[in-house]
Write a protein that holds these residues in place. Sequence first.
Motif, PDB file in Angstrom:
ATOM      1  N   ARG A 181      44.859  27.769   7.471  1.00 43.91           N
ATOM      2  CA  ARG A 181      43.646  27.713   8.550  1.00 43.91           C
ATOM      3  C   ARG A 181      42.553  27.769   7.759  1.00 43.91           C
ATOM      4  NH1 ARG A 181      45.448  32.209  12.033  1.00 43.91           N
ATOM      5  NH2 ARG A 181      43.058  31.988  12.474  1.00 43.91           N
ATOM      6  N   ALA A 182      42.539  28.688   6.705  1.00 53.99           N
ATOM      7  CA  ALA A 182      40.984  29.017   6.090  1.00 53.99           C
ATOM      8  C   ALA A 182      40.578  27.503   5.401  1.00 53.99           C
ATOM      9  CB  ALA A 182      41.095  30.032   5.064  1.00 53.99           C
ATOM     10  N   ARG A 183      41.701  26.905   4.854  1.00 52.93           N
ATOM     11  CA  ARG A 183      41.223  25.834   4.144  1.00 52.93           C
ATOM     12  C   ARG A 183      40.863  24.697   4.941  1.00 52.93           C
ATOM     13  NH1 ARG A 183      46.309  25.309  -0.423  1.00 52.93           N
ATOM     14  NH2 ARG A 183      45.352  26.906  -1.915  1.00 52.93           N
ATOM     15  N   ALA A 184      41.320  24.595   6.021  1.00 50.29           N
ATOM     16  CA  ALA A 184      41.128  23.628   6.994  1.00 50.29           C
ATOM     17  C   ALA A 184      39.721  24.005   7.756  1.00 50.29           C
ATOM     18  CB  ALA A 184      41.860  23.725   8.195  1.00 50.29           C
ATOM     19  N   GLY A 185      38.854  24.964   7.376  1.00 48.91           N
ATOM     20  CA  GLY A 185      37.479  25.422   7.696  1.00 48.91           C
ATOM     21  C   GLY A 185      37.598  26.500   8.944  1.00 48.91           C
ATOM     22  N   ASP A 186      38.757  27.313   9.221  1.00 51.61           N
ATOM     23  CA  ASP A 186      38.672  28.339  10.101  1.00 51.61           C
ATOM     24  C   ASP A 186      38.012  29.526   9.563  1.00 51.61           C
ATOM     25  OD1 ASP A 186      39.324  30.543  11.812  1.00 51.61           O
ATOM     26  OD2 ASP A 186      41.360  29.694  12.229  1.00 51.61           O
ATOM     27  N   GLY A 187      37.058  29.838  10.079  1.00 52.08           N
ATOM     28  CA  GLY A 187      35.917  31.011   9.443  1.00 52.08           C
ATOM     29  C   GLY A 187      36.738  32.163   9.828  1.00 52.08           C
ATOM     30  N   PHE A 210      39.406  32.829   7.440  1.00 55.63           N
ATOM     31  CA  PHE A 210      38.855  33.231   5.791  1.00 55.63           C
ATOM     32  C   PHE A 210      38.353  34.514   5.900  1.00 55.63           C
ATOM     33  CE2 PHE A 210      35.201  33.453   3.141  1.00 55.63           C
ATOM     34  CZ  PHE A 210      35.680  33.002   1.947  1.00 55.63           C
ATOM     35  N   ARG A 211      37.801  35.168   7.167  1.00 55.08           N
ATOM     36  CA  ARG A 211      37.467  36.478   7.085  1.00 55.08           C
ATOM     37  C   ARG A 211      38.633  37.322   6.921  1.00 55.08           C
ATOM     38  NH1 ARG A 211      37.479  40.530   9.734  1.00 55.08           N
ATOM     39  NH2 ARG A 211      38.341  39.789  11.618  1.00 55.08           N
ATOM     40  N   GLU A 212      39.751  37.072   7.762  1.00 57.34           N
ATOM     41  CA  GLU A 212      40.928  37.988   7.793  1.00 57.34           C
ATOM     42  C   GLU A 212      41.306  37.819   6.379  1.00 57.34           C
ATOM     43  OE1 GLU A 212      43.746  37.550  10.642  1.00 57.34           O
ATOM     44  OE2 GLU A 212      42.373  36.572  11.928  1.00 57.34           O
ATOM     45  N   LEU A 213      41.625  37.033   5.248  1.00 58.76           N
ATOM     46  CA  LEU A 213      41.940  37.017   4.084  1.00 58.76           C
ATOM     47  C   LEU A 213      41.008  37.780   3.150  1.00 58.76           C
ATOM     48  CD1 LEU A 213      42.930  33.298   3.875  1.00 58.76           C
ATOM     49  CD2 LEU A 213      44.414  35.144   3.754  1.00 58.76           C
ATOM     50  N   THR A 214      39.707  37.715   3.333  1.00 61.54           N
ATOM     51  CA  THR A 214      38.881  38.336   2.332  1.00 61.54           C
ATOM     52  C   THR A 214      38.251  39.576   2.644  1.00 61.54           C
ATOM     53  OG1 THR A 214      36.728  37.201   3.248  1.00 61.54           O
ATOM     54  CG2 THR A 214      38.079  35.990   1.458  1.00 61.54           C
ATOM     55  N   ASP A 234      29.008  34.190  -3.188  1.00 60.57           N
ATOM     56  CA  ASP A 234      29.322  33.002  -3.932  1.00 60.57           C
ATOM     57  C   ASP A 234      30.675  32.896  -4.551  1.00 60.57           C
ATOM     58  OD1 ASP A 234      26.693  32.206  -3.509  1.00 60.57           O
ATOM     59  OD2 ASP A 234      25.832  32.665  -5.517  1.00 60.57           O
ATOM     60  N   THR A 235      31.302  34.142  -4.721  1.00 54.69           N
ATOM     61  CA  THR A 235      32.641  34.241  -5.345  1.00 54.69           C
ATOM     62  C   THR A 235      33.619  33.920  -4.202  1.00 54.69           C
ATOM     63  OG1 THR A 235      31.850  35.643  -7.254  1.00 54.69           O
ATOM     64  CG2 THR A 235      34.263  35.813  -6.514  1.00 54.69           C
ATOM     65  N   LEU A 236      33.486  34.592  -3.018  1.00 60.85           N
ATOM     66  CA  LEU A 236      34.429  34.260  -2.077  1.00 60.85           C
ATOM     67  C   LEU A 236      34.361  33.046  -1.368  1.00 60.85           C
ATOM     68  CD1 LEU A 236      33.793  37.480   0.013  1.00 60.85           C
ATOM     69  CD2 LEU A 236      35.909  37.002  -1.575  1.00 60.85           C
ATOM     70  N   LEU A 237      33.240  32.368  -1.432  1.00 56.42           N
ATOM     71  CA  LEU A 237      33.378  30.632  -1.244  1.00 56.42           C
ATOM     72  C   LEU A 237      33.969  29.867  -1.939  1.00 56.42           C
ATOM     73  CD1 LEU A 237      29.576  30.709   0.470  1.00 56.42           C
ATOM     74  CD2 LEU A 237      31.909  30.338   1.765  1.00 56.42           C
ATOM     75  N   ALA A 238      33.887  30.505  -3.379  1.00 54.76           N
ATOM     76  CA  ALA A 238      34.322  29.607  -4.457  1.00 54.76           C
ATOM     77  C   ALA A 238      36.013  29.820  -4.326  1.00 54.76           C
ATOM     78  CB  ALA A 238      33.691  29.749  -5.787  1.00 54.76           C
ATOM     79  N   ALA A 239      36.423  30.820  -3.907  1.00 54.63           N
ATOM     80  CA  ALA A 239      37.798  31.346  -4.059  1.00 54.63           C
ATOM     81  C   ALA A 239      38.820  30.090  -3.270  1.00 54.63           C
ATOM     82  CB  ALA A 239      38.110  32.417  -3.403  1.00 54.63           C
TER      83      ALA A 239
END
Length: 56
Positions: free
Chosen positions: A11-17, A20-24, A51-56
């Motif tokens: 979901r995060a790879r598909a753009g689900d913010g 992404f928040r739940e993962l990070t 920057d680091t989290l967005l690049a991950a």
Amino acid sequence: MGDAVGDLISRARAGDGEAFRELTEPYRRELHVRCYRMLGSFQDAEDVLQDTLLAA
């Protein structure tokens, strides 16, 4: 990797913010502290962390 984590990653790879928040989120505070210790600036640490989290 559990099915729930795999689903969050997909979901995060598909753009689900929210996914992404739940993962990070569990790692955000510790990473921010480490960045702050290296850089000595709260704002710089926040910028590098983002920057680091967005690049991950």
